[in-house]
Every structure is written in structure tokens, then in C-alpha cells.
Scaffold this active site. Structure first.
Site, PDB file in Angstrom:
ATOM      1  N   GLU A 129      18.247  17.015   2.238  1.00  0.00           N
ATOM      2  CA  GLU A 129      18.931  18.245   2.632  1.00  0.00           C
ATOM      3  C   GLU A 129      17.946  19.312   3.093  1.00  0.00           C
ATOM      4  O   GLU A 129      18.186  20.014   4.081  1.00  0.00           O
ATOM      5  CB  GLU A 129      19.751  18.731   1.443  1.00  0.00           C
ATOM      6  CG  GLU A 129      20.813  19.735   1.756  1.00  0.00           C
ATOM      7  CD  GLU A 129      21.797  19.909   0.603  1.00  0.00           C
ATOM      8  OE1 GLU A 129      22.656  20.800   0.710  1.00  0.00           O
ATOM      9  OE2 GLU A 129      21.712  19.148  -0.385  1.00  0.00           O
TER      10      GLU A 129
ATOM     11  N   GLU B 238      28.571  22.939   5.036  1.00  0.00           N
ATOM     12  CA  GLU B 238      28.109  21.554   4.845  1.00  0.00           C
ATOM     13  C   GLU B 238      28.042  20.936   6.242  1.00  0.00           C
ATOM     14  O   GLU B 238      29.065  20.589   6.837  1.00  0.00           O
ATOM     15  CB  GLU B 238      29.060  20.770   3.943  1.00  0.00           C
ATOM     16  CG  GLU B 238      29.105  21.262   2.502  1.00  0.00           C
ATOM     17  CD  GLU B 238      27.901  20.815   1.673  1.00  0.00           C
ATOM     18  OE1 GLU B 238      26.957  20.228   2.257  1.00  0.00           O
ATOM     19  OE2 GLU B 238      27.909  21.047   0.447  1.00  0.00           O
TER      20      GLU B 238
ATOM     21  N   HIS C 130      23.816  23.981   3.938  1.00  0.00           N
ATOM     22  CA  HIS C 130      23.694  22.766   3.131  1.00  0.00           C
ATOM     23  C   HIS C 130      23.990  21.532   3.983  1.00  0.00           C
ATOM     24  O   HIS C 130      24.529  21.635   5.085  1.00  0.00           O
ATOM     25  CB  HIS C 130      24.667  22.806   1.946  1.00  0.00           C
ATOM     26  CG  HIS C 130      24.318  23.807   0.909  1.00  0.00           C
ATOM     27  ND1 HIS C 130      23.659  23.484  -0.253  1.00  0.00           N
ATOM     28  CD2 HIS C 130      24.524  25.158   0.871  1.00  0.00           C
ATOM     29  CE1 HIS C 130      23.480  24.575  -0.979  1.00  0.00           C
ATOM     30  NE2 HIS C 130      23.992  25.610  -0.319  1.00  0.00           N
TER      31      HIS C 130
ATOM     32  N   HIS D 123      18.951  24.750  -1.894  1.00  0.00           N
ATOM     33  CA  HIS D 123      17.987  23.937  -2.649  1.00  0.00           C
ATOM     34  C   HIS D 123      16.549  24.380  -2.348  1.00  0.00           C
ATOM     35  O   HIS D 123      16.316  25.549  -2.108  1.00  0.00           O
ATOM     36  CB  HIS D 123      18.211  22.449  -2.361  1.00  0.00           C
ATOM     37  CG  HIS D 123      19.628  22.041  -2.608  1.00  0.00           C
ATOM     38  ND1 HIS D 123      20.121  21.729  -3.845  1.00  0.00           N
ATOM     39  CD2 HIS D 123      20.678  21.922  -1.745  1.00  0.00           C
ATOM     40  CE1 HIS D 123      21.406  21.429  -3.757  1.00  0.00           C
ATOM     41  NE2 HIS D 123      21.780  21.546  -2.496  1.00  0.00           N
TER      42      HIS D 123
END
Length: 387
Positions: A228, A344, A281, A213
Site C-alpha cells: 500500500e 481505496e 489507501h 500507513h
């Protein structure tokens, strides 16, 4: 004038009461109890009881239901934050009907009070002195609905809403507590002390590190406004420094908090002919599921061994919940020509993960675990068909 015998009059009254009995009956209430005193009844009066209507099943009938529709609307007189700063009190002049949930628009905890309006003298609460509340906002959403939104501070969770009395709501805020006995992270472990890994000759191995992102896209946003990019931005720089100290060349898909689409990230990795691609992430799920926590690792085709090595390194370092190694068709995994994984690192919506991910010391543990896993994989598989 004809006389009516007293017993005839009494008989008529008895018959009338008998006909009305299925509708309601009188129930005596002791006026010495606090609830009766709060309503203004004095136990020193000659009458020691208060008559309350009850239905034919013996349940009390709400006296407000007999009033006009306008008088049923509760007036919110005050919203206070206690001196300790971890409790919000909502006071009204009559019973309150509320429901509460996380608001997707503001990401705050929202209390919707129906059949209510703000008092003309209402003063908005000030959370500036509270360490548990980032902000609190109140609005008259429509003529009969009041909205109260509370944004907890980082590492603070929303507790239960209690109703000590019908006209008083109490919202508790609490610091996060990790669930289960998690081992304390070993912050003193440095990569330079990993003698079995050894240094990589300068420039021999090229890693593309991809902080997910960025820019106008903050990624997942969770409890306390934790995003995030708040997590992966500083971690990517720390991982790069740790790897470069060991002779690995690291190229980042973005150096700062700018917007980068998926395709340029993949094209960069393929253009420099990187040995490995690692994308960072943080996960998210509904705000109503703070019980969901844990680390997930994804790969596509050739990245399985890299994924398992990194996943095990993260679990060994953190002791966090294991949500497994999985395959996925993420764009950055499908279109890269080298072993690639997507990490993640925890749920920003999780009660356990959000508390830890907001902590710089915990992010240091994660960074070292990722760098250590990459170096372990490189020593075992590079150069070779998997690198």
C-alpha cells in the site's frame, strides 16, 4: 504313484480363479504407447502386453499401493525454470501429490508436495535470469513434505498448475491482462488546462492529505509484493504538487515513510482547521480472490458530497470497476471536524488492479483525478457550510 487326470487339475484352477475374480483381474495394456515405453517395456519383445491390476469395477489399481510404505515416497530430482523464465518444472521419480495456495507468511505462491523428499543430489533452482519470478525457494518441511514457494515478479500472475505426467508438475506464470475493455487513460490531461475550475486564491483553502500507513506498517501487501505504501507515498507528493499549483495549501500527515498513529493525523487536521481531509489507501482481500478489483470511497456524516465528487472523478479517469461510495466508521473519518473521505484506490490482491497500481503512469492518472475532484468540490462548495 496315482495319476491325476489333466481335466481335474484344470478344474481346480478354474475354481480358484472364480473365487478370486471379485478381487482383481488382468487387463492387457499395449506396450507401444508412450506411458508403457516410459516404464521400460519394449514393443519389440515377444510379449506385447503388460498386465495391470484392476479392481472389480474395472478401475486400475495403482501398482505403487502394493509396495512398501517407504517406497511410496516420491523423490524430487530437480526443479527447473525454463529458458523463457515463465514456467517452473518439478520432476520426480514417481507420481506426485500436491496442493497449492498463497502463503500468508511469505506472500508467495506455495506448492505443498506430500509424500515426497528432496533428492540427495538436489540443486536449488536459480531465478536470477527470470523476468517473471522474483525468487523461488524449496525446503524439506518434514520427513515426507516438500514445500516450493514462488514469488512472481510485479505485474506477473500465477497461472495453472498442470501435470503433464504423473511425476511432473508444471507451473505457468503470465503477465497480467486487464479484464474487459478499459479506456486508455488520458495522460496528457493537465490540471492547468481545466479552465472551468480556475485557481484558488493562495492560502484560502487548506487540505490535509493523509497517505495511509507508513514506516513499520506497510499496509496491505499483495501480488508480487506490491504494498500500500508503494502506491500512496509517491501519489501523495504528486497530488500536493498539483493542488499547490492551483493555489491550494496542502498539509501532509507525513512527508516521508515514517510511522504515524491515527490520532496525531486527526489532531493535525483539527489543529490547522483544515477545510478538507483526504486519506489515501489501497485495498486488499484474500490472495485467492484475484477477481476482486475496483475503487471504493468512504465517508462519515458530512463527507458525502466530497466522497461522491472524488469517486466520480476517479471512475471517469480510469474506467475501473465501481465498488461504490459507502459510509464507514473509520477513526480518521469519525474524529475529524471537516468533510473527510477515505479513498481505496484498488486492490493490491486484484489481478487487474495490481497490474495497474504498480504502473507509475497509472498512478499519475489517479493523482490527477484526485486533484481534479478536490478542485471541483472546492469551487462548488468552498467557502460554505460544506467546506
Amino acid at each position: 504313484m496315482p495319476r491325476v487326470h489333466w481335466w481335474l487339475s484344470s478344474l481346480t484352477s478354474i475354481l480358484m480363479v472364480a473365487q478370486l475374480a471379485p478381487i482383481a483381474e488382468a487387463k492387457s495394456v499395449n506396450s507401444s504407447i508412450p506411458e508403457a515405453k516410459a516404464l521400460g517395456f519394449d514393443s519389440t519383445e515377444t510379449s506385447k502386453s503388460l498386465n495391470v491390476a484392476v479392481d472389480s469395477q474395472g478401475s486400475e489399481v495403482d501398482p505403487y499401493l502394493t509396495q512398501s510404505p517407504r517406497s511410496q515416497v516420491a523423490t524430487i530430482e530437480a526443479i527447473d525454470i525454463t529458458v523463457e523464465g515463465n514456467r517452473v518444472l518439478i520432476r520426480a521419480d514417481r507420481p506426485l501429490d500436491q496442493r497449492s495456495y498463497w502463503d500468508r507468511g511469505t506472500l508467495a505462491y506455495q506448492i505443498e508436495i506430500r509424500n515426497a523428499r528432496l533428492s540427495e543430489t538436489f540443486q536449488r533452482p536459480d531465478a536470477s535470469d527470470s523476468e517473471a519470478i522474483s525468487w523461488i525457494r524449496t525446503e524439506q518441511a518434514d520427513s515426507n513434505t516438500v514445500m516450493v514457494r514462488v514469488m512472481p515478479a510485479p505485474q506477473v500472475s500465477i497461472g495453472e498448475i498442470n501435470q503433464p505426467s504423473p511425476s511432473l508438475l508444471s507451473l505457468e506464470l503470465n503477465g497480467y491482462q486487464a479484464r474487459g475493455n478499459l479506456p486508455a487513460p488520458n495522460l496528457g490531461a493537465s490540471l492547468s488546462g481545466q479552465g472551468d475550475l480556475g485557481n484558488i486564491p493562495d492560502g484560502q483553502i487548506v487540505i490535509v492529505l493523509d497517505p495511509g500507513h507508513g514506516g513499520r506498517d506497510p499496509g496491505a501487501v499483495g501480488i508480487g509484493g506490491l504494498s500500500e505504501t508503494d502506491i500512496v507515498n509517491p501519489m501523495s507528493h504528486r497530488i500536493r504538487d498539483l493542488l499547490e499549483e492551483q493555489g491550494v495549501r496542502v498539509i501532509m500527515t507525513r512527508e516521508d515513510n515514517r510511522t504515524v498513529d491515527l490520532q496525531p493525523r486527526v489532531e493535525l487536521a483539527n489543529r490547522v482547521n483544515a477545510n478538507l481531509f483526504v486519506s489515501l489507501h489501497a485495498n486488499a482481500i484474500s490472495m485467492s480472490r484475484p477477481d476482486v478489483n475496483g475503487i471504493e470511497t468512504y465517508y462519515f456524516q458530512t463527507g458525502e458530497q466530497l466522497a461522491r465528487t472524488l469517486h466520480r472523478s476517479l471512475l471517469d479517469a480510469t474506467g475501473g470497476p465501481d465498488r461504490g461510495v459507502r459510509t464507514a466508521r473509520f477513526y480518521v473519518l469519525r474524529h475529524t471536524r471537516m468533510p473527510a473521505v477515505l479513498l481505496e484506490l484498488g486492490f493490491v490482491t486484484g489481478s487487474q488492479d495490481a497490474r495497474r497500481l504498480a504502473d507509475p503512469e497509472y498512478r499519475e492518472v489517479l493523482s490527477q483525478a484526485i486533484a481534479r475532484g478536490i478542485l471541483q468540490y472546492v469551487r462548488q462548495h468552498c467557502p460554505g457550510p460544506q467546506c
